[in-house]
Motif scaffolding. Structure first.
Motif, PDB file in Angstrom:
ATOM      1  N   ILE A  61       0.839  -1.201   0.000  1.00 47.48           N
ATOM      2  CA  ILE A  61       0.000   0.000   0.000  1.00 47.48           C
ATOM      3  C   ILE A  61       0.875   1.252   0.000  1.00 47.48           C
ATOM      4  O   ILE A  61       1.838   1.362   0.776  1.00 47.48           O
ATOM      5  CB  ILE A  61      -0.927   0.013   1.226  1.00 47.48           C
ATOM      6  N   ALA A  66      -3.755   3.892  -2.785  1.00 41.47           N
ATOM      7  CA  ALA A  66      -4.804   3.685  -1.774  1.00 41.47           C
ATOM      8  C   ALA A  66      -6.201   3.897  -2.347  1.00 41.47           C
ATOM      9  O   ALA A  66      -7.190   3.487  -1.725  1.00 41.47           O
ATOM     10  CB  ALA A  66      -4.581   4.606  -0.576  1.00 41.47           C
ATOM     11  N   PHE A  69      -9.024   1.172  -2.481  1.00 40.25           N
ATOM     12  CA  PHE A  69      -9.927   0.856  -1.372  1.00 40.25           C
ATOM     13  C   PHE A  69     -11.334   1.429  -1.579  1.00 40.25           C
ATOM     14  O   PHE A  69     -12.247   1.119  -0.817  1.00 40.25           O
ATOM     15  CB  PHE A  69      -9.375   1.404  -0.052  1.00 40.25           C
ATOM     16  N   ARG A  76     -12.049   4.263   4.184  1.00 44.48           N
ATOM     17  CA  ARG A  76     -10.683   4.016   4.649  1.00 44.48           C
ATOM     18  C   ARG A  76      -9.614   4.602   3.719  1.00 44.48           C
ATOM     19  O   ARG A  76      -8.431   4.493   4.031  1.00 44.48           O
ATOM     20  CB  ARG A  76     -10.406   2.516   4.767  1.00 44.48           C
ATOM     21  N   MET A  80      -5.749   4.763   4.876  1.00 51.48           N
ATOM     22  CA  MET A  80      -4.745   3.886   4.270  1.00 51.48           C
ATOM     23  C   MET A  80      -3.589   4.695   3.688  1.00 51.48           C
ATOM     24  O   MET A  80      -2.413   4.343   3.859  1.00 51.48           O
ATOM     25  CB  MET A  80      -5.385   3.022   3.179  1.00 51.48           C
ATOM     26  N   GLY A  90       2.103  -2.010   4.700  1.00 54.93           N
ATOM     27  CA  GLY A  90       0.742  -2.463   4.446  1.00 54.93           C
ATOM     28  C   GLY A  90       0.659  -3.278   3.179  1.00 54.93           C
ATOM     29  O   GLY A  90       1.267  -2.921   2.161  1.00 54.93           O
ATOM     30  N   MET A  92      -2.151  -5.006   0.478  1.00 50.97           N
ATOM     31  CA  MET A  92      -3.552  -5.112   0.065  1.00 50.97           C
ATOM     32  C   MET A  92      -3.655  -6.151  -1.042  1.00 50.97           C
ATOM     33  O   MET A  92      -2.700  -6.405  -1.781  1.00 50.97           O
ATOM     34  CB  MET A  92      -4.098  -3.764  -0.411  1.00 50.97           C
ATOM     35  N   PHE A 103      -6.790  -6.455   3.462  1.00 45.51           N
ATOM     36  CA  PHE A 103      -5.574  -5.698   3.753  1.00 45.51           C
ATOM     37  C   PHE A 103      -5.067  -6.045   5.146  1.00 45.51           C
ATOM     38  O   PHE A 103      -5.800  -6.605   5.978  1.00 45.51           O
ATOM     39  CB  PHE A 103      -5.818  -4.188   3.632  1.00 45.51           C
ATOM     40  N   TRP A 105      -1.660  -4.679   8.068  1.00 51.77           N
ATOM     41  CA  TRP A 105      -0.575  -3.725   8.337  1.00 51.77           C
ATOM     42  C   TRP A 105       0.380  -4.254   9.404  1.00 51.77           C
ATOM     43  O   TRP A 105      -0.010  -5.057  10.258  1.00 51.77           O
ATOM     44  CB  TRP A 105      -1.154  -2.396   8.823  1.00 51.77           C
TER      45      TRP A 105
END
Length: 228
Positions: A61, A66, A69, A76, A80, A90, A92, A103, A105
């Protein structure tokens, strides 16, 4: 009037006792218990019977990607991008349309959770804090719940980590069972979060024994040998 109608509808659906309990927890007092878990990054994951899933694409990520998402986790996108810009790791998982369906982290430093619990989660040298793992309902019960952790563990091991630590809400039975399935062990520590009239207070306590044993599946009884 709108609020009164919503309240009336909730009472009709859930009953007066449940409604009062929800209002009490939301506006007056709520106590949450977060159990600390840990695991090394090399021991094999216990056998499981999760179902397979259709192929997905793993991406790290970044603030730029991002936007993936938006479809399933529209609220989010900003969070993110912010986490990625702050240097957290991160992962995804994207479907054939390029939309994020899961996802996870990891943080190698103390993690201040500004977005959910509001407290600091300390991280010791050699370990990393795993947080914010989620997948859309279509992928729950699949091996994705194992794979996205294993892939993150490998990425964090490449950064010099040898242990993963995380927290789990004591009332979240599916998440607790996931920890059992992944071979986590309890640290015997609880991060307590108290909500009182809109204020939050935090306190760490310890416990002995296990809070997970009641959720473990009993071992199969041995089959008695036949007499000759």
């Amino acid at each position: 009037m709108n609020a009164l109608k919503k309240l009336s509808d909730h009472i009709k659906q859930k009953g007066l006792r449940a409604t009062v309990g929800k209002l009490w927890k939301h506006y007056v007092f709520l106590h949450e218990e977060l159990l600390w878990m840990e695991r090394d990054l090399v021991s094999p994951v216990p056998p499981h019977k999760l179902r397979p899933y259709s192929p997905l694409r793993l991406e790290t990520i970044t603030p730029q990607n991002a936007v993936a998402f938006a479809r399933h986790f529209g609220d989010r996108v900003g969070t993110m991008a912010e986490l990625a810009s702050e240097g957290y790791t991160g992962h995804m998982y994207l479907d054939e349309n390029g939309d994020t369906v899961a996802f996870i982290w990891g943080s190698t430093r103390d993690y201040l959770d500004r977005h959910y619990y509001g407290c600091m989660f300390p991280v010791k040298p050699g370990e990393f804090f795993e947080f914010a793992l989620e997948q859309i309902p279509a992928y729950r019960g699949t091996t994705l719940s194992v794979d996205f952790q294993l892939n993150l563990w490998k990425a964090m091991a490449d950064q010099g980590c040898n242990k993963v630590v995380d927290i789990c809400e004591s009332h979240n039975i599916p998440a607790l069972k996931l920890h059992i399935r992944m071979g986590y062990r309890e640290q015997g520590r609880i991060m307590n979060i108290y909500h009182l009239f809109g204020w939050r207070f935090f306190r760490e306590t310890r416990y002995s024994g296990s809070r997970l044993d009641a959720l473990r599946k009993p071992a199969p009884s041995p089959v008695p040998a036949e007499a000759s």
